[in-house]
Design a protein around this motif. Sequence first.
Motif, PDB file in Angstrom:
ATOM      1  N   LEU A  82      -8.943   4.932  -3.438  1.00 44.07           N
ATOM      2  CA  LEU A  82      -7.683   5.386  -4.031  1.00 44.07           C
ATOM      3  C   LEU A  82      -7.250   4.462  -5.159  1.00 44.07           C
ATOM      4  O   LEU A  82      -6.824   4.925  -6.230  1.00 44.07           O
ATOM      5  CB  LEU A  82      -6.609   5.456  -2.939  1.00 44.07           C
ATOM      6  CG  LEU A  82      -5.213   5.927  -3.349  1.00 44.07           C
ATOM      7  CD1 LEU A  82      -4.556   6.691  -2.199  1.00 44.07           C
ATOM      8  CD2 LEU A  82      -4.315   4.746  -3.737  1.00 44.07           C
ATOM      9  N   ASP A 122       0.554   3.172   6.895  1.00 45.76           N
ATOM     10  CA  ASP A 122      -0.177   2.831   5.672  1.00 45.76           C
ATOM     11  C   ASP A 122      -0.876   1.480   5.727  1.00 45.76           C
ATOM     12  O   ASP A 122      -1.597   1.117   4.801  1.00 45.76           O
ATOM     13  CB  ASP A 122       0.776   2.829   4.471  1.00 45.76           C
ATOM     14  CG  ASP A 122       1.236   4.220   4.082  1.00 45.76           C
ATOM     15  OD1 ASP A 122       0.507   5.183   4.387  1.00 45.76           O
ATOM     16  OD2 ASP A 122       2.310   4.343   3.465  1.00 45.76           O
ATOM     17  N   GLY A 156       5.907   9.327  -1.228  1.00 43.14           N
ATOM     18  CA  GLY A 156       5.269   8.501  -0.211  1.00 43.14           C
ATOM     19  C   GLY A 156       6.135   8.261   1.002  1.00 43.14           C
ATOM     20  O   GLY A 156       7.160   8.915   1.202  1.00 43.14           O
ATOM     21  N   TYR A 165       0.395   6.842  -6.658  1.00 44.12           N
ATOM     22  CA  TYR A 165      -0.778   7.718  -6.764  1.00 44.12           C
ATOM     23  C   TYR A 165      -0.406   9.182  -6.530  1.00 44.12           C
ATOM     24  O   TYR A 165      -0.797  10.075  -7.299  1.00 44.12           O
ATOM     25  CB  TYR A 165      -1.825   7.280  -5.746  1.00 44.12           C
ATOM     26  CG  TYR A 165      -3.119   8.079  -5.799  1.00 44.12           C
ATOM     27  CD1 TYR A 165      -4.146   7.720  -6.669  1.00 44.12           C
ATOM     28  CD2 TYR A 165      -3.306   9.172  -4.968  1.00 44.12           C
ATOM     29  CE1 TYR A 165      -5.329   8.445  -6.710  1.00 44.12           C
ATOM     30  CE2 TYR A 165      -4.483   9.905  -5.001  1.00 44.12           C
ATOM     31  CZ  TYR A 165      -5.490   9.537  -5.875  1.00 44.12           C
ATOM     32  OH  TYR A 165      -6.656  10.277  -5.905  1.00 44.12           O
ATOM     33  N   TYR A 166       0.345   9.433  -5.456  1.00 45.16           N
ATOM     34  CA  TYR A 166       0.635  10.813  -5.070  1.00 45.16           C
ATOM     35  C   TYR A 166       1.925  11.365  -5.676  1.00 45.16           C
ATOM     36  O   TYR A 166       2.137  12.576  -5.661  1.00 45.16           O
ATOM     37  CB  TYR A 166       0.731  10.923  -3.548  1.00 45.16           C
ATOM     38  CG  TYR A 166      -0.588  10.714  -2.844  1.00 45.16           C
ATOM     39  CD1 TYR A 166      -1.625  11.637  -2.961  1.00 45.16           C
ATOM     40  CD2 TYR A 166      -0.797   9.600  -2.049  1.00 45.16           C
ATOM     41  CE1 TYR A 166      -2.841  11.444  -2.309  1.00 45.16           C
ATOM     42  CE2 TYR A 166      -2.002   9.398  -1.384  1.00 45.16           C
ATOM     43  CZ  TYR A 166      -3.018  10.325  -1.516  1.00 45.16           C
ATOM     44  OH  TYR A 166      -4.213  10.127  -0.864  1.00 45.16           O
ATOM     45  N   VAL A 198       0.818  -1.208   0.000  1.00 46.83           N
ATOM     46  CA  VAL A 198       0.000   0.000   0.000  1.00 46.83           C
ATOM     47  C   VAL A 198       0.857   1.265   0.000  1.00 46.83           C
ATOM     48  O   VAL A 198       0.490   2.272  -0.614  1.00 46.83           O
ATOM     49  CB  VAL A 198      -1.005  -0.007   1.170  1.00 46.83           C
ATOM     50  CG1 VAL A 198      -0.304   0.075   2.506  1.00 46.83           C
ATOM     51  CG2 VAL A 198      -2.045   1.100   1.006  1.00 46.83           C
ATOM     52  N   SER A 199       2.030   1.231   0.627  1.00 43.75           N
ATOM     53  CA  SER A 199       2.908   2.397   0.607  1.00 43.75           C
ATOM     54  C   SER A 199       3.408   2.678  -0.802  1.00 43.75           C
ATOM     55  O   SER A 199       3.475   3.842  -1.238  1.00 43.75           O
ATOM     56  CB  SER A 199       4.099   2.192   1.550  1.00 43.75           C
ATOM     57  OG  SER A 199       3.673   2.122   2.891  1.00 43.75           O
ATOM     58  N   LYS A 243       0.484   4.044  -2.869  1.00 41.73           N
ATOM     59  CA  LYS A 243       0.242   5.446  -2.524  1.00 41.73           C
ATOM     60  C   LYS A 243       1.296   6.350  -3.144  1.00 41.73           C
ATOM     61  O   LYS A 243       0.984   7.464  -3.602  1.00 41.73           O
ATOM     62  CB  LYS A 243       0.224   5.622  -1.004  1.00 41.73           C
ATOM     63  CG  LYS A 243      -1.071   5.203  -0.343  1.00 41.73           C
ATOM     64  CD  LYS A 243      -1.080   5.594   1.130  1.00 41.73           C
ATOM     65  CE  LYS A 243      -2.440   5.339   1.761  1.00 41.73           C
ATOM     66  NZ  LYS A 243      -2.466   5.761   3.188  1.00 41.73           N
ATOM     67  N   THR A 260      -8.891   3.044   1.000  1.00 39.37           N
ATOM     68  CA  THR A 260      -7.832   2.461   0.179  1.00 39.37           C
ATOM     69  C   THR A 260      -8.387   1.951  -1.149  1.00 39.37           C
ATOM     70  O   THR A 260      -7.765   2.117  -2.207  1.00 39.37           O
ATOM     71  CB  THR A 260      -7.138   1.317   0.939  1.00 39.37           C
ATOM     72  OG1 THR A 260      -6.693   1.791   2.216  1.00 39.37           O
ATOM     73  CG2 THR A 260      -5.948   0.795   0.158  1.00 39.37           C
TER      74      THR A 260
END
Length: 274
Positions: free
Chosen positions: A155, A142, A131, A127-128, A120-121, A124, A152
């Motif tokens: 996202l 996370d 992280g 996505y961003y 998940v980290s 993310k 989650t």
Amino acid sequence: MLKNIIDKTKKTTPLVHAITNYVTVNDCANIILAAGGSPIMADDINEVEDITTICNTLAINMGTLNKDTIEAMIVAGKHANKLGHPVILDPVAVGASNWRNIGFAKLLDQVKFSVIRGNVSEIKAVYYGSGNTSGVDVSEQDIITQKNLNQTIKLAKELSKKTGAVIAISGEFDIVTDENKAYVIKNGHEVMTKITGSGCMLTTVIATYCGANYDDVLGATVASVCSMGISGELAYDKMIKTDSGYSSFRMYLIDYMSKLEGEAVERGAKYEIQ
């Protein structure tokens, strides 16, 4: 669905081109064989186009990244796109360094991915654009819980829409989603986090199943995650019965993947659709 995907994979024996990290390359090759595929582990830029041409699918793993492998990954990925082959990305430790982020950005800009799989980290960070990765491990803040599960999934669906890729997130709950439908998968065992390469192996299983099931990448990814999870559960049971440890667990994991049939996965899969 799961039985058909696994049976088709074993029947067709897809050839998998894996550009993966040198820490786990042997385990990845063996799990491809166990899942019903045939591996080629070629990463030199002078031959990756030729190797991609003769294969059915491509797995790219950023674990031990260097400037030469980045360029080889881009060449192989673009050629796989041209041929219509599935391309699976494992963005290992993206977010951990600026140089790694730049390499990932190049890949994402020039290659169309069928599946992006990470913890998940890492997802993310994809996505961003930045992280909180802790090396190759998920950051504590996370970790997926029942409390943040829906957030989650939201996202991941947005990232799928943005990239056009199926998003697979490994964790206590595994999430596999496109922009519309999410599977929350509850197979597996925590001991899988105690061996190096369980995530890398999963990425190559996804590539194997996708290589035989071009028409259902989402289903193939779900089948891969369930198969690895069930194999992990069986491997843990045997580890306990034989009073053995993590090294044996790795061997048992590959053993059970090689013995796993589609019907057993259909029966043993634990998932919800959201």
